[in-house]
Scaffold this motif. Structure first.
Motif, PDB file in Angstrom:
ATOM      1  N   ARG A   7       0.791  -1.159   0.128  1.00 32.62           N
ATOM      2  CA  ARG A   7      -0.031  -0.094  -0.171  1.00 32.62           C
ATOM      3  C   ARG A   7       0.891   1.267   0.183  1.00 32.62           C
ATOM      4  O   ARG A   7       1.737   1.375   0.730  1.00 32.62           O
ATOM      5  CB  ARG A   7      -0.786  -0.140   1.396  1.00 32.62           C
ATOM      6  CG  ARG A   7      -2.066  -0.798   1.163  1.00 32.62           C
ATOM      7  CD  ARG A   7      -2.708  -1.427   2.474  1.00 32.62           C
ATOM      8  NE  ARG A   7      -4.046  -1.887   2.264  1.00 32.62           N
ATOM      9  CZ  ARG A   7      -4.143  -3.057   2.205  1.00 32.62           C
ATOM     10  NH1 ARG A   7      -3.007  -3.766   2.295  1.00 32.62           N
ATOM     11  NH2 ARG A   7      -5.364  -3.737   2.081  1.00 32.62           N
ATOM     12  N   SER A 413     -11.193   0.584   0.260  1.00 27.29           N
ATOM     13  CA  SER A 413     -10.012   0.152  -0.359  1.00 27.29           C
ATOM     14  C   SER A 413      -9.480  -1.162   0.131  1.00 27.29           C
ATOM     15  O   SER A 413      -8.459  -1.754  -0.408  1.00 27.29           O
ATOM     16  CB  SER A 413      -8.835   1.140  -0.255  1.00 27.29           C
ATOM     17  OG  SER A 413      -9.279   2.230  -1.168  1.00 27.29           O
ATOM     18  N   SER A 414     -10.212  -1.966   1.232  1.00 27.25           N
ATOM     19  CA  SER A 414      -9.734  -3.142   1.754  1.00 27.25           C
ATOM     20  C   SER A 414     -10.869  -4.115   1.971  1.00 27.25           C
ATOM     21  O   SER A 414     -11.710  -3.668   2.862  1.00 27.25           O
ATOM     22  CB  SER A 414      -8.569  -2.818   2.876  1.00 27.25           C
ATOM     23  OG  SER A 414      -8.060  -4.009   3.153  1.00 27.25           O
ATOM     24  N   ARG A 430      -7.871  -8.469  -0.196  1.00 21.22           N
ATOM     25  CA  ARG A 430      -8.055  -7.897  -1.500  1.00 21.22           C
ATOM     26  C   ARG A 430      -8.097  -6.309  -1.348  1.00 21.22           C
ATOM     27  O   ARG A 430      -8.860  -5.776  -0.521  1.00 21.22           O
ATOM     28  CB  ARG A 430      -9.666  -8.466  -2.155  1.00 21.22           C
ATOM     29  CG  ARG A 430      -9.940  -7.711  -3.318  1.00 21.22           C
ATOM     30  CD  ARG A 430     -11.237  -8.385  -3.790  1.00 21.22           C
ATOM     31  NE  ARG A 430     -11.624  -7.843  -4.925  1.00 21.22           N
ATOM     32  CZ  ARG A 430     -12.986  -7.922  -5.683  1.00 21.22           C
ATOM     33  NH1 ARG A 430     -13.890  -8.488  -4.902  1.00 21.22           N
ATOM     34  NH2 ARG A 430     -13.103  -7.308  -6.850  1.00 21.22           N
ATOM     35  N   ILE A 431      -7.502  -5.641  -2.298  1.00 27.12           N
ATOM     36  CA  ILE A 431      -7.305  -4.113  -2.370  1.00 27.12           C
ATOM     37  C   ILE A 431      -8.351  -3.781  -3.457  1.00 27.12           C
ATOM     38  O   ILE A 431      -8.488  -4.399  -4.695  1.00 27.12           O
ATOM     39  CB  ILE A 431      -6.119  -3.563  -2.740  1.00 27.12           C
ATOM     40  CG1 ILE A 431      -4.930  -4.025  -1.513  1.00 27.12           C
ATOM     41  CG2 ILE A 431      -5.991  -2.156  -2.961  1.00 27.12           C
ATOM     42  CD1 ILE A 431      -3.516  -3.748  -1.862  1.00 27.12           C
ATOM     43  N   THR A 432      -9.095  -2.616  -3.050  1.00 22.59           N
ATOM     44  CA  THR A 432     -10.153  -2.004  -3.991  1.00 22.59           C
ATOM     45  C   THR A 432     -10.134  -0.716  -4.282  1.00 22.59           C
ATOM     46  O   THR A 432      -9.290  -0.255  -3.401  1.00 22.59           O
ATOM     47  CB  THR A 432     -11.715  -2.693  -3.397  1.00 22.59           C
ATOM     48  OG1 THR A 432     -11.698  -2.028  -2.032  1.00 22.59           O
ATOM     49  CG2 THR A 432     -11.815  -4.191  -3.151  1.00 22.59           C
ATOM     50  N   ALA A 436      -6.659   0.301  -5.776  1.00 25.02           N
ATOM     51  CA  ALA A 436      -5.834  -0.864  -6.632  1.00 25.02           C
ATOM     52  C   ALA A 436      -5.182  -0.647  -7.776  1.00 25.02           C
ATOM     53  O   ALA A 436      -4.497  -1.595  -8.323  1.00 25.02           O
ATOM     54  CB  ALA A 436      -7.485  -1.793  -6.953  1.00 25.02           C
ATOM     55  N   GLU A 437      -5.381   0.704  -8.378  1.00 30.27           N
ATOM     56  CA  GLU A 437      -4.760   1.151  -9.459  1.00 30.27           C
ATOM     57  C   GLU A 437      -3.207   1.376  -9.180  1.00 30.27           C
ATOM     58  O   GLU A 437      -2.552   1.791 -10.274  1.00 30.27           O
ATOM     59  CB  GLU A 437      -5.258   2.148 -10.168  1.00 30.27           C
ATOM     60  CG  GLU A 437      -6.853   2.086 -10.504  1.00 30.27           C
ATOM     61  CD  GLU A 437      -7.561   3.261 -11.010  1.00 30.27           C
ATOM     62  OE1 GLU A 437      -6.987   4.186 -11.172  1.00 30.27           O
ATOM     63  OE2 GLU A 437      -8.939   3.360 -11.360  1.00 30.27           O
ATOM     64  N   THR A 442      -3.707  -7.214  -6.597  1.00 33.91           N
ATOM     65  CA  THR A 442      -4.801  -6.679  -5.737  1.00 33.91           C
ATOM     66  C   THR A 442      -5.252  -7.740  -4.689  1.00 33.91           C
ATOM     67  O   THR A 442      -6.009  -7.436  -4.013  1.00 33.91           O
ATOM     68  CB  THR A 442      -5.801  -6.351  -6.747  1.00 33.91           C
ATOM     69  OG1 THR A 442      -6.128  -7.150  -7.642  1.00 33.91           O
ATOM     70  CG2 THR A 442      -5.545  -4.929  -7.409  1.00 33.91           C
ATOM     71  N   GLU A 443      -5.020  -8.868  -4.966  1.00 36.04           N
ATOM     72  CA  GLU A 443      -5.412 -10.168  -4.358  1.00 36.04           C
ATOM     73  C   GLU A 443      -4.314 -10.865  -3.882  1.00 36.04           C
ATOM     74  O   GLU A 443      -3.449 -11.281  -4.802  1.00 36.04           O
ATOM     75  CB  GLU A 443      -6.392 -11.051  -4.894  1.00 36.04           C
ATOM     76  CG  GLU A 443      -7.728  -9.939  -5.386  1.00 36.04           C
ATOM     77  CD  GLU A 443      -8.785 -10.884  -5.670  1.00 36.04           C
ATOM     78  OE1 GLU A 443      -9.195 -12.045  -5.315  1.00 36.04           O
ATOM     79  OE2 GLU A 443      -9.470 -10.439  -6.986  1.00 36.04           O
TER      80      GLU A 443
END
Length: 492
Positions: A7, A413-414, A430-432, A436-437, A442-443
């Motif tokens: 992150r 975001s998480s 999982r990052i959302t 995520a960009e 992301t996972e």
């Protein structure tokens, strides 16, 4: 680095500043010009060799190190490549992104405004920003500067929406917070909050009428005589600059930096030498080398005084002050901060009783392990201090009831899902959202290794360090995970 390996901008004793220790007569006179020069040359040569060895061991492409001891810069070293694809070597003048160490700089400017009576730590933000709208009315009316500085506002910190390159980027970002759900009640716990520092930057702009990047130059960089400290990419391009590297083995990151609105939270670029000039300002109770007072001694002490305990005291620190995090090594107080952007990681630690400060800036690889090796060796050799050991899984079995932990924990975001598998626990991470960009993956899934009931550790691919996962409850009974310095509530 950041308090979560993937992150950006991330994610522990009374820490009032003591009088600096008196040098015993038997110790070398570090203020003698000849002795200082010889010592600096010797230590710099030693650390150039040693840093190269350790950087290679931990697959770190490039690194730059500075050591401040008894008020003198006693060593500088830079090794490896600032940019592997371009073949650009790292030097002691190379600019690295210091990431979230920037938060302490933003806090310092804010505290200077407190000294001048232009800002109050415990006044509601709406007294300065009457247009402020947060997710609920209570938060809007009650949140203060102190909440922002201590990561206790409840504002979810991982909003990484790009609000453009204009001078109004912080104002636009603050407006987005009305739609950002909080991840905990105001003051109920500590959760690392980048968004809160962007909001603090906006407060500073309104109070002074000066845009944040320019305010930092006027209030800090210029008075400290900093020539290699900037924020904007067009200013960085005037110098040799590092780019981040991601993955194992490290490869050049697809982008250099974060959006401009992240500035107050983590966009300063600098060198270890100049970061240590900033650290020296705090060592000298807010006075620069030429005698200019930037900050009162009372504000310096307040920044190093514990404000909130961390639910996870095992990696960074046991508590947070104003801007600084606060720890103890071998009975010695430590304050500091880390920073992590896109493939760049930064580390700053200050041991006030030993009159020692260390800064390490890096651009990829297992930077956490490099930090531990370098700082442990320097603290031992120059101060006789043993770094606090890292956390490890329990050596024997731990009685764990999976039902106490299984479930979904989620915030902006998480999304963390704890599942039972093959007799153990697994964390699906999982990052959302916009975050995520900005990351390479992301996972991921991690085996939760128990330390004791309620405390587990995970190890990420390519890294040697164990990272805690703390399960706990707020006063109202709401279940939370604290991981990567962030509090994530159970939602299912």
């Amino acid at each position: 680095m950041g308090h979560h390996a993937r992150r950006p901008l991330t994610a522990h004793d009374n820490a009032a500043t003591p009088d600096r220790p008196t040098r015993p007569e038997s110790e070398p006179n570090m203020t003698d010009t000849t002795d200082t020069a010889d010592t600096t040359t010797d230590l710099s040569a030693h650390w150039t060799v040693r840093l190269a060895e350790l950087a290679a061991r931990h697959s770190v492409p490039g690194a730059s190190l500075g050591i401040l001891h008894r008020g003198e810069l006693v060593a500088e070293a830079a090794v490896g490549l600032a940019n592997t694809e371009a073949g650009i070597g790292a030097t002691t003048d190379t600019l690295f992104q210091i990431g979230s160490i920037s938060k302490v700089w933003t806090t310092t400017v804010a505290m200077s405004l407190v000294d001048e009576g232009l800002l109050e730590l415990d006044a509601p933000l709406v007294s300065v920003l009457p247009e402020l709208r947060l997710a609920d009315e209570e938060l809007t009316q009650r949140v203060t500067v102190r909440h922002l500085m201590t990561h206790t506002s409840g504002i979810d910190g991982d909003l990484f929406t790009d609000t453009g390159r204009g001078d109004d980027c912080l104002e636009k970002f603050a407006a987005l917070l009305a739609e950002t759900a909080p991840n905990h009640p105001l003051g109920a716990t500590m959760s690392y909050c980048n968004a809160g520092f962007t909001l603090l930057g906006r407060v500073l702009e309104v109070v002074t009428g000066v845009q944040w990047d320019r305010l930092m130059r006027e209030r800090l960089y210029s008075p400290l005589g900093l020539t290699h400290t900037v924020t904007l990419p067009e200013d960085v391009l005037r110098f040799r600059a590092a780019i981040g590297h991601l993955g194992d083995p490290p490869a050049q990151a697809p982008r250099w930096g974060l959006m401009r609105s992240a500035g107050p939270a983590g966009l300063i670029c600098s060198t270890p030498r100049e970061v240590l000039k900033f650290a020296r300002l705090h060592r000298d109770n807010g006075v620069t080398e030429d005698g200019t007072r930037i900050l009162s001694a009372e504000s310096v002490a307040a920044m190093q005084t514990p404000q909130v305990e961390l639910p996870d005291p095992y990696v960074l620190a046991h508590s947070w002050g104003l801007g600084w995090f606060l720890d103890t090594w071998d009975g010695h107080r430590v304050h500091g901060h880390d920073g992590g952007t896109i493939g760049q990681s930064a580390f700053l630690r200050v041991l006030p009783e030993a009159d020692l400060a260390i800064c390490l800036l890096t651009n990829g690889g297992d930077t956490g392990s490099l930090y531990r090796d370098v700082f442990a060796e320097i603290a031992r050799d120059l101060a006789g201090v043993t770094m606090r050991p890292g956390i490890e899984p329990a050596a024997g079995p731990v009685a764990v009831d999976p039902a106490d932990y299984v479930g979904v924990y989620e915030r902006l975001s998480s999304r963390l899902e704890i599942v039972e598998r093959d007799g153990g626990l697994v964390m699906c991470d999982r990052i959302t959202g916009p975050l995520a960009e900005l990351v390479d993956e992301t996972e991921r899934e991690y085996e939760l290794r128990p330390v004791e009931p309620g405390l587990f550790v995970v190890r990420r691919p390519g890294l040697k360090t164990w990272f805690p996962v703390v399960f706990y409850a707020l006063a109202d009974g709401t279940r939370y995970i604290h991981h990567g310095a962030r509090a994530t509530p159970k939602v299912g």
